[in-house]
Scaffold this motif. Structure first.
Motif, PDB file in Angstrom:
ATOM      1  N   ILE A 261      21.188 -10.317 -51.210  1.00 48.28           N
ATOM      2  CA  ILE A 261      22.458  -9.600 -51.362  1.00 48.28           C
ATOM      3  C   ILE A 261      23.547 -10.558 -51.859  1.00 48.28           C
ATOM      4  CG2 ILE A 261      24.278  -8.335 -50.136  1.00 48.28           C
ATOM      5  CD1 ILE A 261      21.819  -6.652 -50.428  1.00 48.28           C
ATOM      6  N   GLN A 262      23.574 -11.760 -51.300  1.00 51.15           N
ATOM      7  CA  GLN A 262      24.609 -12.738 -51.657  1.00 51.15           C
ATOM      8  C   GLN A 262      24.483 -13.223 -53.096  1.00 51.15           C
ATOM      9  OE1 GLN A 262      23.936 -15.703 -48.664  1.00 51.15           O
ATOM     10  NE2 GLN A 262      24.759 -14.439 -47.004  1.00 51.15           N
ATOM     11  N   ARG A 263      23.277 -13.118 -53.650  1.00 51.95           N
ATOM     12  CA  ARG A 263      23.041 -13.605 -55.013  1.00 51.95           C
ATOM     13  C   ARG A 263      23.981 -12.961 -56.015  1.00 51.95           C
ATOM     14  NH1 ARG A 263      19.222 -11.138 -58.881  1.00 51.95           N
ATOM     15  NH2 ARG A 263      19.014 -12.549 -60.634  1.00 51.95           N
TER      16      ARG A 263
ATOM     17  N   GLY B  58      32.801  -6.137 -52.542  1.00 55.22           N
ATOM     18  CA  GLY B  58      33.227  -4.756 -52.291  1.00 55.22           C
ATOM     19  C   GLY B  58      32.533  -4.158 -51.087  1.00 55.22           C
ATOM     20  N   PRO B  59      32.747  -2.866 -50.848  1.00 57.25           N
ATOM     21  CA  PRO B  59      32.106  -2.167 -49.717  1.00 57.25           C
ATOM     22  C   PRO B  59      30.582  -2.242 -49.809  1.00 57.25           C
ATOM     23  CG  PRO B  59      33.766  -0.794 -50.801  1.00 57.25           C
ATOM     24  CD  PRO B  59      33.560  -1.979 -51.677  1.00 57.25           C
ATOM     25  N   ILE B  60      29.926  -2.318 -48.649  1.00 57.14           N
ATOM     26  CA  ILE B  60      28.467  -2.433 -48.612  1.00 57.14           C
ATOM     27  C   ILE B  60      27.800  -1.224 -49.256  1.00 57.14           C
ATOM     28  CG2 ILE B  60      28.207  -1.357 -46.318  1.00 57.14           C
ATOM     29  CD1 ILE B  60      26.249  -4.435 -47.613  1.00 57.14           C
ATOM     30  N   GLU B  61      28.428  -0.039 -49.144  1.00 59.08           N
ATOM     31  CA  GLU B  61      27.863   1.173 -49.761  1.00 59.08           C
ATOM     32  C   GLU B  61      27.795   1.026 -51.278  1.00 59.08           C
ATOM     33  OE1 GLU B  61      29.545   2.117 -45.829  1.00 59.08           O
ATOM     34  OE2 GLU B  61      30.392   1.175 -47.652  1.00 59.08           O
ATOM     35  N   GLN B  62      28.806   0.370 -51.842  1.00 64.36           N
ATOM     36  CA  GLN B  62      28.831   0.160 -53.291  1.00 64.36           C
ATOM     37  C   GLN B  62      27.710  -0.785 -53.714  1.00 64.36           C
ATOM     38  OE1 GLN B  62      32.737  -0.738 -54.813  1.00 64.36           O
ATOM     39  NE2 GLN B  62      31.915  -1.669 -56.666  1.00 64.36           N
TER      40      GLN B  62
ATOM     41  N   PRO C 290      27.986   1.728 -63.384  1.00 70.02           N
ATOM     42  CA  PRO C 290      27.930   1.117 -62.055  1.00 70.02           C
ATOM     43  C   PRO C 290      26.662   0.335 -61.769  1.00 70.02           C
ATOM     44  CG  PRO C 290      27.262   3.397 -61.932  1.00 70.02           C
ATOM     45  CD  PRO C 290      27.583   3.132 -63.377  1.00 70.02           C
ATOM     46  N   ALA C 291      25.770   0.142 -62.761  1.00 75.71           N
ATOM     47  CA  ALA C 291      24.490  -0.513 -62.470  1.00 75.71           C
ATOM     48  C   ALA C 291      24.190  -1.576 -63.514  1.00 75.71           C
ATOM     49  CB  ALA C 291      23.363   0.522 -62.457  1.00 75.71           C
TER      50      ALA C 291
END
Length: 363
Positions: free
Chosen positions: A108-110, A115-119, A191-192
């Motif tokens: 995840i940190q990579r 922003g929000p975790i949901e995003q 968004p991706a």
């Protein structure tokens, strides 16, 4: 018998090899540390193999033109199913480990998110890979197969997509759902993140369709088809090389978002490679390894999904990009065995389901 004569055994072998190759490549890219990927001979060679996506796509285009399922509706239906399968695979790859608490923190940190975790989860769910490319492409190439009857017209469409790909890259309307479709088409990274946007990667599929159409016109003469591939492959390589090596910023721009010169260059080398594999394959007799590759070719989509899900789950056990080359080689063997085991299990369940249907109908 007529249908059998249309098949090109060399393409089955190549697609089969691509299944084993992608397990090797994805295992290395997921588990090997940076040093193992870039500073070892084995790691560097496997990373180089990862540049062979165009081989699979050109094969897809050829087989698309010679498939038994020639209707537009079948193409649209399969495209929709592949897009749904891609989202399902991303859910199992990324969200499933988070829900059950075995996703590594450094993965995840990579991405450096704040922003929000949901995003962040949405980003992972919508990540675009080869399945999304195949699904989106099928929504378009069915129309090409139905309405473009001249093979040079098909080739012109494929080259035109490559020609404009850098110009349309990054189109953004800032509406979430529409923007995701634009991501898959043009890769604007919102968004991706999309590894294989339709522009330019669909060009390779359509170039394959050009040869598939030519194969039909040659009355399924395989030697003549591959000889033509060799000549056009040399022409493409010679045309693309100066563009890539002199004007690389525009024509290459990295492997995943290349421009027109990159498409010509990679397509050229791919066609030459296909000719080489064909020349080798005509002297290969049926044996266990050939049957294994044909099995992989037949189950390409499900094995692609299986290996990615298993590899992604493994990050919670073996870490993300933390292992040396010796450990990674052991993991490669393990993941090949696991992928085949799961596929064989799926085959058995499918066979059992089919056998039970007549009994259920009688009851």
């Amino acid at each position: 018998m007529e249908q059998q004569s249309k098949r090109i055994p060399a393409l089955d072998l190549i697609k089969g090899m691509s299944v084993i190759g992608m397990i090797i490549i994805h295992t290395l890219l997921t588990f090997a540390d940076v040093k193992s990927q870039s500073e070892t001979v084995i790691g560097s060679f496997i990373v180089f193999l990862g540049r062979g996506t165009s081989i699979f796509l050109i094969c897809m285009g050829i087989t698309f033109m010679t498939s038994r399922h020639q209707s537009l509706s079948s193409s649209l239906k399969r495209g929709g199913l592949l897009l749904a399968a891609a989202l399902f695979m991303n859910f199992l790859k990324f969200i499933f480990p988070v829900i059950f608490g075995f996703a590594p923190d450094n993965f995840i940190q990579r991405y450096g998110w704040h922003g929000p975790i949901e995003q962040q989860y949405l980003y992972l769910m919508l990540l675009g890979d080869i399945l999304q490319l195949a699904g989106m492409s099928l929504l378009f190439i069915g129309f090409i197969r139905k309405y473009v009857t001249n093979k040079y017209g098909i080739l012109a469409i494929g080259l035109s997509i490559a020609l404009v790909s850098r110009e349309v890259s990054g189109i953004n309307l800032n509406y979430p759902v529409i923007n995701y479709v634009l991501d898959l088409l043009f890769s604007n990274d919102f968004p991706a993140y999309v590894y294989f946007p339709v522009f330019p990667w669909m060009s390779f599929i359509i170039i394959g369709m050009f040869f598939g159409k030519w194969y039909q016109e040659l009355d399924y003469n395989r030697p003549q088809l591959f000889k033509s591939m060799l000549y056009i492959g040399i022409l493409f390589t010679l045309s693309g090389a100066p563009l890539v090596f002199i004007y690389g910023d525009y024509n290459y721009n990295g492997f995943y978002h290349m421009g027109p010169g990159g498409v010509l260059y990679f397509a050229g080398w791919t066609l030459i490679f296909l000719w080489i594999i064909y020349k080798i394959s005509v002297n290969i007799r049926e044996n266990k390894f050939v049957r294994l590759l044909k099995y992989c070719s037949k189950n390409l989509t499900s094995m692609y999904m299986t290996q990615w899900i298993l590899i992604s789950w493994g990050k919670g056990i073996f870490g993300f990009r933390e292992n040396g080359i010796t450990t990674v080689l052991a993991l490669i063997v393990m993941y090949i065995a696991l992928t085949f085991s799961v596929q064989i299990l799926l085959d058995l369940l499918k066979k059992k389901s089919q056998k039970s249907k007549p009994v259920e109908a009688l009851n």
